[in-house]
Structure formats: structure tokens, C-alpha cells
Motif scaffolding. Structure first.
Motif, PDB file in Angstrom:
ATOM      1  N   ILE A  27     -50.748   1.801 -31.458  1.00 46.63           N
ATOM      2  CA  ILE A  27     -50.886   1.295 -32.822  1.00 46.63           C
ATOM      3  C   ILE A  27     -52.108   1.909 -33.499  1.00 46.63           C
ATOM      4  CG2 ILE A  27     -51.317  -0.778 -34.197  1.00 46.63           C
ATOM      5  CD1 ILE A  27     -49.710  -2.337 -32.121  1.00 46.63           C
ATOM      6  N   PHE A  64     -52.015   4.427 -36.779  1.00 48.66           N
ATOM      7  CA  PHE A  64     -52.731   4.155 -38.019  1.00 48.66           C
ATOM      8  C   PHE A  64     -53.879   5.131 -38.266  1.00 48.66           C
ATOM      9  CE2 PHE A  64     -50.832   0.534 -39.957  1.00 48.66           C
ATOM     10  CZ  PHE A  64     -50.195  -0.171 -38.936  1.00 48.66           C
ATOM     11  N   PHE A  94     -41.874   4.268 -35.226  1.00 45.55           N
ATOM     12  CA  PHE A  94     -42.320   4.331 -33.815  1.00 45.55           C
ATOM     13  C   PHE A  94     -41.176   4.698 -32.879  1.00 45.55           C
ATOM     14  CE2 PHE A  94     -43.447   2.382 -29.687  1.00 45.55           C
ATOM     15  CZ  PHE A  94     -44.672   2.976 -29.510  1.00 45.55           C
ATOM     16  N   VAL A  99     -51.130   9.502 -32.471  1.00 43.77           N
ATOM     17  CA  VAL A  99     -50.140   8.536 -32.016  1.00 43.77           C
ATOM     18  C   VAL A  99     -49.604   8.894 -30.643  1.00 43.77           C
ATOM     19  CG1 VAL A  99     -48.176   9.658 -33.171  1.00 43.77           C
ATOM     20  CG2 VAL A  99     -48.097   7.205 -32.667  1.00 43.77           C
TER      21      VAL A  99
END
Length: 382
Positions: free
Chosen positions: A63, A67, A178, A323
Motif C-alpha cells: 500500500i 501510494f 492492485f 509498488v
């Protein structure tokens, strides 16, 4: 786009904050089992409390990576997460040893909550540092970047692990969904995941069961007598502060050796050293002799912290680096969760609550990790 070459000290500054993160992690690794034992936890339940770290990492790191890939501020896209996580981590470290005062009627529950809180903040702080190295360095310098990061991690580990002993001496007792990212995980990440599973499962076993494994067995070097429970816990801190020292030294040479022989052979050799070290923990009992296996474990630790990231960073597109580095953390957290859920049953029903056998199992896992490195197909540096 070609990235500028950075000097050694610029590379050093990219990861210097990891020093503080690892001091916190080291304090946690050395003292969590003892804290929970003091609160009444049985040895067969210790692995359940240690689930907080891998659960937090599995949830938070992807996460934060997602972000931070899309966060742009005057301080950059990684720094806000590093700063925020570090402040919360400091608060959690203050609260952890005081959990009986915070919730006197359920100290174990409060300890578990604070441990989860602590690991969440550690992971918020740590993940952007991994991505920052890949952001700033080109392929030719990435291995060096992660090696420097490894050196700083282990320097922090030494400080954190030895702090209790020192205090004793001082008289103080982005836009993609995702799911789509997961469907397009690079193959090298999957193969590295096998190695990661075995190596991190081994580490989890060592961190959880080292203290109970040597309690009643480790002997004083001078007298030959078995150390008391308190002295054993202090010596566990010393041992946990020993293996980062050879890890620091190994980190200084990993980049140069890997450039000559390749990342995979060096990675496998490091893990093999770790397997030998874990075997030594099962065979030796003198308190100073137990420091020798920590050399092999330290070499493995250096390889685990540097080599998979050096290999992976060449296979991931730069705009998704954060990510995917976060998702890669699954390969660290999942094995710990698996062992955390099954460790209590294994030690109780397979090994008759003999924690020393769990160290032997850790050695087998580390050996399997070394063999599995050769399943990885590495991308060549550009």
C-alpha cells in the motif's frame, strides 16, 4: 532516461535513515519473546505474537509502495512516508515496554496490539527506503546501493541489539488496480519468492526460538556452569548484536564480488554460510563459542538484505518500482506468517517443546534457500 552517477556518500545518504529503523527492529527482535514470556505467554504461543511483523509488512508495504509511487510533494514522493512512519515508530517503542501499565488486566492483549502498531509504523518507514535506492540509481549502481543499505541496516542492528547490555553496564536494570499489478508480477519475483520463503522462514525460527533453545544449555565460558535465565536473555542480545557485525563487513565486499562472479552465486554462498551457522547453534553450548555460528548467519543476513533487491530491481520498470518492491515484501511476510501459525504446533507436537529442534529446522530451510537460488533467471545489467 539515463540517471546520473552518484558518489559513494550520496549513495550512503540515500539509506542512512535505515540505521534508525534497524535499531528499532533490533530491539524488537532481541526482546519481544522475553517481554511476552514475562507477561505469561507459553513457549508454544510465542510464534503467534511474532505474526504481527509479517502481517503488518504484508498489508502495509504494498500500500505504501503504491501510494508513494504517485505521491509528489515539495519533499519528494518517498520522504513524507519515511518521516511519518519514523515518528510513529518512536512512539511505539516507548509504549511497548509499558504495556502492563497501559492495560493492567490484559497486558498480553495490549502487548500484542502495540507490537502490531510498532510493526505497521516500521514498515511505513522502511518500504520507501527500498524504492528510493531504485529511483535514484542506474542498473550499474543498484547493487552497490543495496549493499550500502545492508551495511547501514546491520550497523543499526548492532546498536539496537547491544543497547540492553550497555544499559546494564551503566547500572540500568499510482492509478493501476492492485489486481492488475499482481497479474503482471515479473517472473523473477516469483522465483525469488521461493528463496525468500525458505530464508525468511529460517530467520523467523531463529528470532523466535533462539532464547528458549539455549536457555538451560548455554554455559558460562569461565566456569562452565549453565547461565541463569536473566543472563541467557542478556546473552541472546549479545548474539543478536554479533551477526550484524560480519554482515557489515560482508556488505563492504558483496558488490565487488558480485560484479566478478554474479549475483546468484554470491547469494547462494551467503545462504549456505547461514545454514552452516544455524547448524553451529545446535551443536555448540559455550557462550563465546555460540558467537562463531553468528558469523555465518551474518553473511547470510547481508546476502538476504542486498542480493534479491539487486536482482529484482533490474527486472521491474522504474515507474512501478515502489509498488512492486512493496509487493515483493509478501515474500518476506508470508513465510513468517506460515511459520508463525504452524510453529507452535510443530514445536509442541513434533519436537516435544524442544526449541533447539526449531533451530535445526531453520538450518534445513536456509540450505533449501541456497539451493533454490539457482531457479532464478537474472536480468543482466544494462
Amino acid at each position: 532516461m539515463t540517471k546520473p552517477k552518484l558518489s559513494f556518500w550520496q549513495i550512503w545518504n540515500l539509506s542512512f535513515g535505515f540505521l534508525g529503523v534497524q535499531i528499532g527492529y533490533s530491539l524488537q527482535n532481541s526482546n519481544t519473546s522475553s517481554i511476552f514470556e514475562s507477561l505469561g505467554a507459553d513457549v508454544s504461543h510465542l510464534s503467534y505474537f511474532w505474526l504481527a511483523a509479517p502481517l503488518a509488512g504484508m498489508i502495509v508495504q504494498p500500500i505504501v509502495g503504491l501510494f508513494s509511487d504517485g505521491t509528489w510533494t515539495r519533499w519528494g514522493r518517498r520522504i513524507p512516508y519515511i518521516l511519518g512512519g519514523s515518528l510513529i515508530s518512536a512512539l511505539a517503542l516507548v509504549l511497548m515496554p509499558n504495556c502492563p501499565k497501559l492495560l493492567a488486566f490484559a497486558p498480553l492483549a495490549m502487548g500484542a496490539f502495540i507490537l502490531l502498531f510498532m510493526d505497521l509504523s516500521f514498515n511505513v518507514t522502511m518500504q520507501p527506503f527500498r524504492a528510493l535506492v531504485a529511483d535514484m540509481l542506474d542498473d550499474s549502481q543498484k547493487t552497490q546501493g543495496y549493499v550500502v543499505q545492508t551495511f547501514l541496516i546491520n550497523l543499526g542492528a548492532v546498536v539496537g541489539a547491544i543497547l540492553p547490555l550497555v544499559m546494564t553496564w551503566l547500572g540500568v536494570s499510482d492509478e493501476v488496480s492492485f489486481v492488475g499489478l499482481m497479474r503482471n508480477v515479473p517472473g523473477v519475483m516469483v522465483r525469488l519468492g521461493v528463496t525468500q520463503f525458505f530464508s525468511w522462514a529460517a530467520l523467523f525460527l531463529m528470532w523466535t526460538y533462539l532464547k528458549p533453545a539455549i536457555t538451560g544449555v548455554v554455559t558460562d565460558h569461565a566456569t562452565g556452569e549453565v547461565l541463569s535465565a536473566g543472563a541467557t536473555q542478556t546473552w541472546v542480545g549479545v548474539l543478536n548484536g554479533t551477526y550484524p557485525i560480519p554482515a557489515c563487513i560482508a556488505a563492504l565486499f558483496l558488490g565487488r564480488v558480485a560484479a566478478r562472479y554474479g549475483n546468484k552465486p554470491v547469494y547462494a554462498a551467503c545462504l549456505l554460510a547461514g545454514a552452516l551457522g544455524l547448524a553451529g547453534l545446535c551443536l555448540l553450548h559455550d557462550q563465546y563459542a555460540l558467537m562463531l555460528p553468528m558469523v555465518g548467519i551474518g553473511i547470510a543476513w547481508a546476502g538476504i538484505l542486498a542480493m534479491p533487491y539487486a536482482i529484482l530491481s533490474r527486472a521491474v520498470e522504474p515507474r512501478r518500482m515502489g509498488v512492486y518492491m512493496g509487493i515483493f515484501n509478501f515474500t518476506i511476510t508470508v513465510p513468517q506468517i506460515v511459520i508463525g501459525l504452524t510453529g507452535g504446533a510443530i514445536v509442541k507436537y513434533c519436537f516435544a517443546s524442544d526449541a533447539a529442534d526449531m533451530l535445526a529446522l531453520a538450518g534445513v530451510f536456509m540450505l533449501l534457500a541456497a539451493v533454490s537460488v539457482f531457479l532464478v533467471k537474472e536480468h543482466k545489467a544494462q
